[in-house]
Design a protein around this motif. Sequence first.
Motif, PDB file in Angstrom:
ATOM      1  N   PRO A 328       0.816  -1.215   0.000  1.00  0.00           N
ATOM      2  CA  PRO A 328       0.000   0.000   0.000  1.00  0.00           C
ATOM      3  C   PRO A 328       0.851   1.268   0.000  1.00  0.00           C
ATOM      4  N   TYR A 466      -6.561   1.541   2.324  1.00  0.00           N
ATOM      5  CA  TYR A 466      -5.390   1.291   1.484  1.00  0.00           C
ATOM      6  C   TYR A 466      -5.565  -0.072   0.823  1.00  0.00           C
ATOM      7  N   SER A 467      -4.681  -0.390  -0.092  1.00  0.00           N
ATOM      8  CA  SER A 467      -4.796  -1.692  -0.740  1.00  0.00           C
ATOM      9  C   SER A 467      -3.440  -2.185  -1.197  1.00  0.00           C
ATOM     10  N   THR A 468      -3.313  -3.504  -1.207  1.00  0.00           N
ATOM     11  CA  THR A 468      -2.157  -4.194  -1.773  1.00  0.00           C
ATOM     12  C   THR A 468      -2.545  -4.693  -3.162  1.00  0.00           C
TER      13      THR A 468
END
Length: 925
Positions: A328, A466-468
Motif C-alpha cells: 500500500p 489502502y490496498s495491496t
Amino acid sequence: MRRLAAISFAALVIVLCLPAIAEASFGIDGFTAQVLAEGGAPATAAGSHPVALELAVGLAGSGAFAGGDLRDLDLELPPGLLENPTAVPVCSQADFLTPRSSPWEKSQSGESCPDDTQVGTITLTSSHAGGETRTFGLFNLAPPPGAPAELAANAYGVPLIFVPAIRQGEGDYGVTLRARNLSQLLSIDSLRLSVWGTPWSLLHDPQRGNCLKEAEPSFGWAKCSVGRPAQNPAHAYLTLPTSCEGPLSFVARAGSWQGETAESSAQAPALEGCDSLSFDPEAHALLVNPRASSPSGYRFEIDVDTSGVTAPGSRAPAPVRKAVVELPAGVTINPSVGAGLGVCTPAQYAAETPTSPPGGGCPNESKIGDFTVRSPLVAGGIEGAIFLAAPLRNPSGGLLAVYLVAKNVQRGFLVKVAGSLSADPATGRLIASFDRLPQLPYSQLVISFREGQRSPLATPAACGEYSTAAALTPWADPSVVRRSSLPLRIAAGIGGGPCPSGSPPFRPAVAGGSLNSQAGAYSPFYLHLTRDDGEAEISSYSATFPPGLLGKLAGVPFCPDAAVAAAVGRSGVEEREHPSCPEASRIGRTYSGYGVGSVLSYAPGSLYLAGPYHGAQVSVVAIDSALVGPFDLGTIVIRSAVRIDTTTAQARIDSAGSDPIPRILDGIPIHLRDVRIYLDRPRFTVNPTSCDAEAISSTLSGSAAALGAGGSTSLATSSAPYQAFDCGGLGFRPRISLRMRGPHRRAKRPSLRVVVRPRPGDANIAAAAVTLPSTVFLNQANLRGVCTRPQLAADRCLPGSAYGEATAYTPLLERPLSGKAYLVASDNPLPDLVFALRGEGFAVNLDGRIDAAPGGRLRATYATVPDAPVTKFVVRMFGGRHGILENGGNLCAAAQPVRARFLGHSNRGWIAHPRLRASCKGGTR
C-alpha cells in the motif's frame, strides 16, 4: 590330427578372448522413459495423473563376466513430475524384510508389506537367476530421517531401495530416484521400474503383492484389491508437470563398484493442455499493526485449492511461478530494522541445505520474518524464515533483497526463493517480486515479515483505506496474470489512539549546553534535537546561540569546496573509511537516529569547518555515512551557513542559506528522529564570560506533506536554557593607554592612539566609556561627511566619512579584525563613532555614542561590546587636516587626566585614570 589342432586353436582363441570379455567397459546400454495413460498411450495432459511411469535401463559390461557391477543408479525425473508419499500408507522395515509365506510364491522372495503400500513393480534381468527376468513389488517404506520417501523391492531376498531426493534448485523441485550400494549378488543386466500413478487403482490389482503376473497370472483382481473403493478411495501418487515447455527430459546415471560411471538421457512427449489448467489462487494481505505512523509486520498469503493433486480423475492446478506484490501507498521500509541487523551473503544462501542447522547458512541475525509452505505432498509443512540478502550482492543486484528459505528436515524438503524489493525513489512505495516460486504443488504459501519495534515496515501517516496490489503468474503460461486488489485499513493512531487529523503536529525538542559550563573556559558543546512519531518530518534547522558562545577558528583549515562536492556521490563505506574532508578541518561529530517506533538505527557522522556559503562568513558541513544497519544509502552532506551578528558577534545557523535535510534516500524514508551534535574539537568552543541566563533558540521546519507530494511546512520554535557559571571567579582589570601624536599646541589637530589590553583569563569587556581631558574637543567644523546607517549595513560608507581606524586582536581568528572608524548618522545630537571591523569574512561594528560628559569633556561610550576574547584593541584617530580632535590648550602645559570606565560581561566594573600622553619637547609627557 588336423582336427585336433583346429580344436586346440579354437580353445586358445577362446582363452585369449576371455580377458577381453572380462574387461568390457561399464556403461548404459539403452535408457527409455515412458509416461503412460490408460490403454498404454503416452500421457500428455499437463497436471494429470498417469497410469504409470516406466523407466528401463540396460547395462553394458555386466553379467557373469562384467567389467563392472552396478553399484549406484540415479533416475532423474523432469521438473514438476512429482510423487506423493502421503497418498498411500507406509510399510514398516520389519514387514519389508520378512519373506511372505504364500503357496503361489515358490522363491520365498516376496515381502510381507500390506498390499495397500505397493506403488509399483521392479522387473530385473539378473545373472543371479541365470539370466531370468523376474518382477517384484515396489513398496512405499517408512523413510529414514531426511528423505521424503523410500521405495523398495525385495529381489531374491536382497533389498533394492530407491530414495527420492528433491533437487533443490530454485523453482525446480524435480525428483531424482537414487539407489546406492546395490548388492553385487544381484548382478543386474537390466532394470525396469514401473511406478503407478494411482497405486490403489483397480488397474494394478493383478500386479499387487502375491498377485504379480509372474506368480499367478490367472488370479483375479478381487483377491488382490485393497478394499472397496467407497471405504478406501484411491489417491493419486504421481502428478505430471503443469508446464508445457518442450519434451519431458529424463536422465539415468550409473556407477559401478569398480568406480566407472555412465550417463544416458531419454525423452517423453511434451505435455499439452496447460491453457486449460485451473489457476485460481487466492491472495491475502494483512498489516500486523494497522495503526498510523507505526512499525508493523506484514503478512502475504497465497491459498490454492490442491484437491486435484490427490484426486485421480482431476488435474493439479497450475502453481504460482511469480508473485509481484505492490504494498500500500505509505507503507515503506522502516530504518529501525537496521539496528543490529545482519545480512545473508550469496555464499551463505548457497550453504542452506535441508539439514543445515539454524545459522549454518544464512545467519540468524539476518532473519526478518517467517516463511511457510503447506503442501499435500509433505506431512507437517515446510517451515522457515525470511532473510535479508546482502545489499547489492544478491541475484537482483539491488539495495533491497530477501531470501525465502523453508525446510522440512524430517522429509528432506528445502524451498529456496530469492526475492527482490524495489522502492520508489520519491515516495518509498515498495514492490516485492518473487520469481520461480516452488513448482511443488502447495495449498498455502505465507510470507510474513516480523512484527515488533524492529519491524521492517512503517505504516502510513494517516488513517484510511489502502490496498495491496498482487499479480500472480502460473508456471503453465507466463502470459496469464491474475491480478487482485487486497484492501487494508488504518483505523487508529499511534498506540491505538485516535486517528491523526489535519496537519500533523510539530513539537520538536531541543536541548544543548557545554559539557563544562565554567565561564570563559574552552569546552565541548552538544546539541540534541528530537521529535516523536506522528509529527512532521524535520526538513530544516536554524538556531541562535547564546552571546559569547563562539568557536576558535584559528588553526582550523577549511574543508575545500571541491571535497565537499565530491562527498555527495560517495558510498557510505567509502566515506567512512576515507573521509572527504581533511582531519585538520574536523570540529566535531554527529550521531543521528532514524526509524519509526521506540528502537532507532543510529549512524555516525563528522562535522567540518568550511568557508563562506550562500553569503555567510563561514559554514559547517555535516558529512554522514548513511550506513543504516546493513544498508549503505550513500553519504548525506548538509552544509549549514553560520552567520555572525555584526553587533553582538552572536553565532547563528541560518536555514535560509543552509542545505535542507533529506527525507528519503534510495527509496528509503529515513524518518529522522534524533540528532545529536557534538563540537568536541579540543579548545574549539569557548564559553561566554557572562553568567546571565541565556538560551539556545531554535527554529525548525517540518514537512507536513506525504513523500512525493507538495505541501506546506510547519514551523516550530524551541528554547533550551543555557547559563555559564562561576563568573565571580573571573578577574577584570583591563589596561588602557592613550597618546596624541603631532602638534600639542592649542587649535592643532594631532592624531590619537588608544590601546586597550584585557588581561588573559579575565572576563570580556561588555561596555566601555572613555572621557578625554577638557583640552581635547570635537571640531565639528571639520566634519567632511557622515555615513548613513544603510550605507554602513551595506558596508559602503564613503571614504570621506572615515576619521580613523581600529584593529582588534583575538585568539579566535588567525588574523586580527581591522577597519575604519566612521562617523555614522544617529538620533543623538552628534554622529556615532563606529569601528567597522572586518577580517576573514567577518564583520563586527562597535557602535559608540559621542557626547559631552559632566563638565563638558568629550566622551565616547560603547554600550555593547561582544562577549568575545580580545588580547589587544588599538584605535587610531586621524590628525592633521582630516582630524576631528582639536587641542583646546597646550597638551604639554599640564597633565591631561583621562577617565576610562569598563564593565565586564561578568558584571564586574573597573575604572582607570590613565594620562593622555602627548608629543612634548624633551619627550612624551
